[in-house]
Design an enzyme around this catalytic site. Structure first.
Site, short mmCIF file in Angstrom:
data_model
loop_
_atom_site.label_atom_id
_atom_site.label_comp_id
_atom_site.label_asym_id
_atom_site.label_seq_id
_atom_site.Cartn_x
_atom_site.Cartn_y
_atom_site.Cartn_z
N LEU A 1 0.95 -1.14 -0.09
CA LEU A 1 -0.01 -0.03 -0.11
C LEU A 1 0.94 1.21 -0.11
CD1 LEU A 1 -2.84 -0.98 2.44
CD2 LEU A 1 -3.11 -0.35 0.03
N ASP B 1 11.11 3.75 4.55
CA ASP B 1 10.93 2.43 4.69
C ASP B 1 12.12 1.90 5.17
OD1 ASP B 1 8.78 0.51 3.33
OD2 ASP B 1 10.73 -0.74 4.23
N ASP C 1 14.10 4.73 11.36
CA ASP C 1 12.88 3.84 11.95
C ASP C 1 12.00 5.03 12.40
OD1 ASP C 1 11.17 2.47 13.70
OD2 ASP C 1 12.64 1.45 14.89
N ILE C 2 10.83 5.18 12.02
CA ILE C 2 9.97 6.19 12.46
C ILE C 2 9.14 5.92 13.68
CG2 ILE C 2 9.53 7.30 10.24
CD1 ILE C 2 7.15 4.74 11.55
N ASN D 1 1.61 4.92 7.34
CA ASN D 1 1.39 3.47 6.75
C ASN D 1 2.06 2.28 7.34
OD1 ASN D 1 0.17 1.99 4.49
ND2 ASN D 1 2.34 1.60 4.11
N TYR E 1 -2.46 -6.54 16.96
CA TYR E 1 -2.80 -5.82 15.59
C TYR E 1 -4.02 -5.05 15.64
CZ TYR E 1 -3.38 -4.83 10.69
OH TYR E 1 -3.74 -4.15 9.45
N LYS F 1 -4.56 -1.11 15.83
CA LYS F 1 -5.42 -0.24 14.96
C LYS F 1 -6.36 0.47 15.44
CE LYS F 1 -2.90 -1.21 10.99
NZ LYS F 1 -2.14 -0.10 10.39
N THR G 1 -1.32 -7.36 0.39
CA THR G 1 0.14 -6.75 0.68
C THR G 1 0.78 -7.90 1.52
OG1 THR G 1 -0.66 -6.36 3.08
CG2 THR G 1 -1.00 -4.51 1.44
#
Length: 314
Positions: free
Chosen positions: A30, A49, A84-85, A111, A182, A186, A216
């Site tokens: 995505l 990334d 690494d965000i 994302n 997860y 989310k 994905t």
């Protein structure tokens, strides 16, 4: 704009022309589709990334550099960012990268993510922490640093026309068996989106979220049957490129006035989600007994709509 297209970045209507867009987790799936779609509409793109595998562990190669080169080969402008965000330094450097390369930041698309699926009784603390870290903290930190930049711009008299698009999931909306960490992360992103939209509007920032369904690395094995590619000539409803047009619109100036909303996106379908809303209610005007509370709750449940089932529930 799909893989293999000869479409030139910046061609077409140019909905995002002049904007600088940072997309996290944009090396594949995505995120890559979003980065290419923004470039096709004239945006300059920061492709972030870390280059990990689908479980968040180290993987070889630099997917961010590959996607940035792909955009440049199509005539667009892009730079790669591999930090690494989900760390303060990495998130801050994402904003700094956009400013150094292009002099501004207009849109942030959060994302990045990965999966470590386990049933709750088998879910280890380290796996929980890793999943919540990349999804929830990995949304908060880039958002926090981008918001600080936009607040400073507004204070200096340069009120931005900024956009944030967060990435939730059907698992965050309804839950998903085997995906406790997860789903929790989310769902947390949805709460963060609502708060950010309320707090940042004064600085010229709109914040929305999507809950996409697409093929994905995270979904093609877990939901193999649903994500299977169609026959030749048939519409590929699970192609990640189907989600990107909505993300581009939300990330552009064309979405003026839209903030604090959540959208499902799958194939050609877009749904505005209405979230938690008060349903049937009853007020006794005084403290109830446990039996009285149970009786009232039973009547309210009988009048309420049936909840959406958890994904994977039998």
């Amino acid at each position: 704009m799909s893989s293999g297209t000869s479409e030139t970045a910046g061609a077409g209507g140019g909905m995002a022309r002049g904007r600088v867009v940072a997309v996290t987790g944009a090396g594949r799936g995505l995120g890559r589709a979003h980065a290419l779609a923004f470039a096709a509409e004239g945006a300059r793109v920061v492709v972030n990334d870390l280059g990990t595998g689908p479980d968040g562990r180290p993987a070889p190669g630099s997917p961010a550099a590959r996607v940035a080169e792909e955009i440049r080969a199509l005539g667009g402008e892009a730079v790669a960012h591999a930090a690494d965000i989900a760390t303060t330094a990495g998130a801050a450097s994402l904003v700094e990268c956009a400013l150094a390369a292009f002099g501004r930041l207009d849109t942030l698309v959060n994302n990045a993510g990965f999966l470590r699926d386990r049933m709750l009784v088998n879910l280890g603390e380290d796996d929980w922490d890793a999943v919540v870290r990349v999804h929830l903290k990995g949304h908060f930190l880039p958002l926090r640093h981008a918001a600080a930049h936009w607040r400073a711009e507004a204070a200096a008299g340069r009120t931005p026309d900024a956009r944030v698009v967060n990435t939730s999931s059907g698992a965050g909306l309804a839950g998903s068996v085997g995906q406790g960490a997860y789903s929790a992360a989310k769902a947390g992103i949805l709460g963060l989106t609502l708060v950010a939209a309320a707090e940042l509007g004064r600085y010229g920032v709109q914040v929305n979220a999507i809950a996409p369904a697409a093929r994905t690395r995270m979904t093609e094995e877990v939901f193999a049957q649903a994500m299977a590619a169609p026959g030749e000539g048939e519409f590929d409803a699970m192609a990640p490129e189907n989600v990107s047009p909505l993300v581009v619109w939300l990330g552009s100036g064309a979405s003026a006035g839209v903030t604090g909303r959540v959208f499902e996106a799958e194939g050609g379908r877009i749904t505005v989600m209405e979230g938690w809303r008060r349903g049937p209610t009853a007020d006794a005007g005084a403290r109830r007994t446990p039996a009285g509370a149970g009786e009232a709750a039973g009547k309210l449940l009988a009048a309420a709509r049936t909840p959406q089932p958890v994904y994977g529930a039998r």
